[in-house]
Scaffold this motif. Structure first.
Motif, mmCIF file in Angstrom:
data_model
loop_
_atom_site.group_PDB
_atom_site.id
_atom_site.type_symbol
_atom_site.label_atom_id
_atom_site.label_comp_id
_atom_site.label_asym_id
_atom_site.label_seq_id
_atom_site.Cartn_x
_atom_site.Cartn_y
_atom_site.Cartn_z
ATOM 1 N N ILE A 1 34.744 55.946 24.602
ATOM 2 C CA ILE A 1 35.103 57.388 24.699
ATOM 3 C C ILE A 1 35.903 57.650 26.028
ATOM 4 O O ILE A 1 36.707 58.732 26.295
ATOM 5 N N ILE A 2 35.783 56.611 26.907
ATOM 6 C CA ILE A 2 36.701 56.614 28.214
ATOM 7 C C ILE A 2 38.049 56.582 27.945
ATOM 8 O O ILE A 2 38.881 57.374 28.150
ATOM 9 N N SER A 3 38.726 55.952 26.966
ATOM 10 C CA SER A 3 40.056 55.712 26.209
ATOM 11 C C SER A 3 40.446 56.873 25.598
ATOM 12 O O SER A 3 41.420 57.509 25.803
ATOM 13 N N SER A 4 39.452 57.364 24.802
ATOM 14 C CA SER A 4 39.840 58.560 23.865
ATOM 15 C C SER A 4 40.042 59.956 24.961
ATOM 16 O O SER A 4 40.912 60.792 24.613
ATOM 17 N N SER A 5 39.129 60.105 25.951
ATOM 18 C CA SER A 5 39.113 61.193 26.962
ATOM 19 C C SER A 5 40.512 60.852 27.922
ATOM 20 O O SER A 5 41.214 62.130 28.112
ATOM 21 N N CYS A 6 40.922 59.707 28.152
ATOM 22 C CA CYS A 6 41.996 59.404 28.947
ATOM 23 C C CYS A 6 43.248 60.054 28.035
ATOM 24 O O CYS A 6 44.265 60.655 28.711
ATOM 25 N N LEU A 7 43.404 59.470 26.868
ATOM 26 C CA LEU A 7 44.497 59.684 26.217
ATOM 27 C C LEU A 7 44.608 61.408 25.705
ATOM 28 O O LEU A 7 45.591 61.905 25.895
ATOM 29 N N LEU A 8 43.357 62.082 25.606
ATOM 30 C CA LEU A 8 43.410 63.573 25.192
ATOM 31 C C LEU A 8 43.661 64.450 26.631
ATOM 32 O O LEU A 8 44.396 65.211 26.433
ATOM 33 N N GLY A 9 43.341 63.787 27.775
ATOM 34 C CA GLY A 9 43.648 64.472 28.864
ATOM 35 C C GLY A 9 44.786 63.965 29.573
ATOM 36 O O GLY A 9 45.172 64.499 30.519
ATOM 37 N N ARG A 10 45.319 63.144 29.213
ATOM 38 C CA ARG A 10 46.910 62.225 29.595
ATOM 39 C C ARG A 10 46.287 61.840 30.934
ATOM 40 O O ARG A 10 47.336 62.380 32.026
ATOM 41 N N ARG A 11 45.241 61.328 31.126
ATOM 42 C CA ARG A 11 44.855 60.788 32.665
ATOM 43 C C ARG A 11 44.562 59.349 32.639
ATOM 44 O O ARG A 11 44.556 58.454 31.644
ATOM 45 N N ASP A 12 44.615 58.849 33.945
ATOM 46 C CA ASP A 12 44.329 57.438 34.105
ATOM 47 C C ASP A 12 42.856 57.164 33.928
ATOM 48 O O ASP A 12 41.915 57.932 33.710
ATOM 49 N N TYR A 13 42.686 55.859 33.632
ATOM 50 C CA TYR A 13 40.988 55.352 33.137
ATOM 51 C C TYR A 13 40.267 55.488 34.599
ATOM 52 O O TYR A 13 40.981 55.678 35.598
ATOM 53 N N ASN A 14 39.130 56.094 34.330
ATOM 54 C CA ASN A 14 38.203 56.304 35.441
ATOM 55 C C ASN A 14 36.937 55.280 35.255
ATOM 56 O O ASN A 14 35.885 55.740 35.944
ATOM 57 N N ALA A 15 37.094 54.226 34.849
ATOM 58 C CA ALA A 15 36.224 53.445 34.770
ATOM 59 C C ALA A 15 36.752 52.031 34.499
ATOM 60 O O ALA A 15 37.959 51.973 34.040
ATOM 61 N N ARG A 16 35.884 50.865 34.365
ATOM 62 C CA ARG A 16 36.491 49.679 33.857
ATOM 63 C C ARG A 16 35.797 49.031 32.713
ATOM 64 O O ARG A 16 34.506 49.455 32.459
ATOM 65 N N GLY A 17 36.545 48.276 32.151
ATOM 66 C CA GLY A 17 36.089 47.599 30.933
ATOM 67 C C GLY A 17 36.398 46.131 30.979
ATOM 68 O O GLY A 17 37.420 45.574 31.167
ATOM 69 N N ILE A 18 35.300 45.409 30.505
ATOM 70 C CA ILE A 18 35.393 43.828 30.537
ATOM 71 C C ILE A 18 34.792 43.334 29.557
ATOM 72 O O ILE A 18 33.846 43.699 29.188
ATOM 73 N N THR A 19 35.467 42.390 28.992
ATOM 74 C CA THR A 19 34.919 41.748 27.949
ATOM 75 C C THR A 19 33.798 40.758 27.933
ATOM 76 O O THR A 19 33.811 40.046 28.903
ATOM 77 N N GLU A 20 32.683 40.972 27.045
ATOM 78 C CA GLU A 20 31.419 40.127 27.368
ATOM 79 C C GLU A 20 31.315 38.690 26.263
ATOM 80 O O GLU A 20 30.485 37.894 26.569
ATOM 81 N N ALA A 21 32.481 38.859 25.474
ATOM 82 C CA ALA A 21 32.509 37.594 24.548
ATOM 83 C C ALA A 21 34.000 37.590 24.068
ATOM 84 O O ALA A 21 34.656 38.432 24.319
ATOM 85 N N ASP A 22 34.340 36.647 23.446
ATOM 86 C CA ASP A 22 35.840 36.392 22.836
ATOM 87 C C ASP A 22 35.975 37.655 21.995
ATOM 88 O O ASP A 22 35.035 38.091 20.994
ATOM 89 N N THR A 23 37.006 38.447 22.184
ATOM 90 C CA THR A 23 37.026 39.864 21.399
ATOM 91 C C THR A 23 38.319 40.022 20.989
ATOM 92 O O THR A 23 39.409 39.534 21.279
ATOM 93 N N GLU A 24 38.297 40.642 19.580
ATOM 94 C CA GLU A 24 39.765 41.113 19.133
ATOM 95 C C GLU A 24 39.622 42.364 18.726
ATOM 96 O O GLU A 24 38.777 43.029 18.145
ATOM 97 N N LEU A 25 40.797 42.934 19.104
ATOM 98 C CA LEU A 25 40.777 44.436 18.841
ATOM 99 C C LEU A 25 42.135 44.918 18.487
ATOM 100 O O LEU A 25 43.384 44.358 18.655
ATOM 101 N N MET A 26 42.418 46.076 17.678
ATOM 102 C CA MET A 26 43.559 46.564 17.496
ATOM 103 C C MET A 26 43.716 48.004 18.613
ATOM 104 O O MET A 26 42.744 48.913 18.451
ATOM 105 N N LEU A 27 44.658 48.078 19.009
ATOM 106 C CA LEU A 27 45.151 49.192 20.144
ATOM 107 C C LEU A 27 45.976 50.150 19.454
ATOM 108 O O LEU A 27 47.259 49.708 19.285
ATOM 109 N N LEU A 28 45.674 51.312 19.352
ATOM 110 C CA LEU A 28 46.521 52.376 18.737
ATOM 111 C C LEU A 28 47.127 53.020 19.943
ATOM 112 O O LEU A 28 46.632 53.463 20.784
#
Length: 228
Positions: free
Chosen positions: A90-117
């Motif tokens: 939700i942080i990513s979606s709110s930042c995209l919708l509001g055109r703002r920078d991140y206001n939190a941090r995200g850290i991977t807890e395990a080896d992670t695969e993702l697709m970034l739109l």
């Protein structure tokens, strides 16, 4: 790779297997989404995004886990939520919708695969009712989670929150006092003192970087004090 991953080979199949609501998108929109998305493999313990950093895009988690938290100026960390496969941030979606920078941090807890739109694709997909409904549903779920977090912090004692945190993870927990403190947004010294009290009451047995739950019913009673 799990058997489920092996059974779905194409990127589009992998995404829709975890995010079935995307199957309602027109085929052209789904193809555009997958072809424009950036596929990333990130090792455990990696900083994925940070406070005041420009938002890179809208993530779809395929494997692994991402811990999203807020870091205070004094270094204390308040966990907000975790993102698992089939969920998104939700942080990513709110930042995209509001055109703002991140206001939190995200850290991977395990080896992670993702697709970034990318932002441009995210914004174009919002014109599709199925994708727009998906994003708004995400907001409603995460806001409910954050309300529970605020309620716990405002109305529950720290010992109640610690007792609740120890439940549901099995009898033997391989965890440090610092890790528990981070989960609760507290400091290690306070959590250590509470755990020592739990041990004196026969609720837990403390060991080196591990904790054994001796009386889950007692912890459950402590966690629920004042809720009825």
């Amino acid at each position: 790779m799990s058997p489920a991953d092996a059974a779905v080979s194409s990127p589009l199949e992998r995404i829709t297997a975890l995010y079935p609501m995307l199957a309602a998108l027109p085929e052209a929109a789904r193809t555009c989404m997958v072809s424009s998305g950036q596929w990333l493999k990130v090792p455990a313990g990696q900083l994925l995004f940070d406070d005041h950093q420009a938002c890179a895009g809208f993530p779809f988690l395929i494997t692994g886990s991402v811990r999203v938290s807020k870091l205070a100026p004094n270094g204390r960390e308040l966990p907000l939520y975790r993102v698992a496969p089939g969920e998104t941030c939700i942080i990513s979606s709110s930042c995209l919708l509001g055109r703002r920078d991140y206001n939190a941090r995200g850290i991977t807890e395990a080896d992670t695969e993702l697709m970034l739109l990318p932002r441009t694709t995210f914004e174009s997909l919002l014109a599709e009712p199925a994708f727009r409904t998906f994003v708004f549903h995400l907001f409603s779920e995460r806001i409910a989670d954050l309300m529970q977090l605020i309620e716990a912090g405002a109305f529950q004692r720290l010992d109640q929150r610690l007792a609740a945190l120890l439940l549901g993870k099995g009898r033997l927990l391989h965890v440090t006092h610092q890790q528990l403190a981070d989960e609760l947004g507290s400091v290690r010294e306070i959590v250590s003192r509470l755990l020592k009290g739990f041990a004196e009451q026969g609720l837990v047995r403390l060991g080196r970087e591990q904790l054994e739950v001796l009386d889950p019913a007692g912890l459950r009673r402590m966690a629920s004090e004042g809720q009825n």
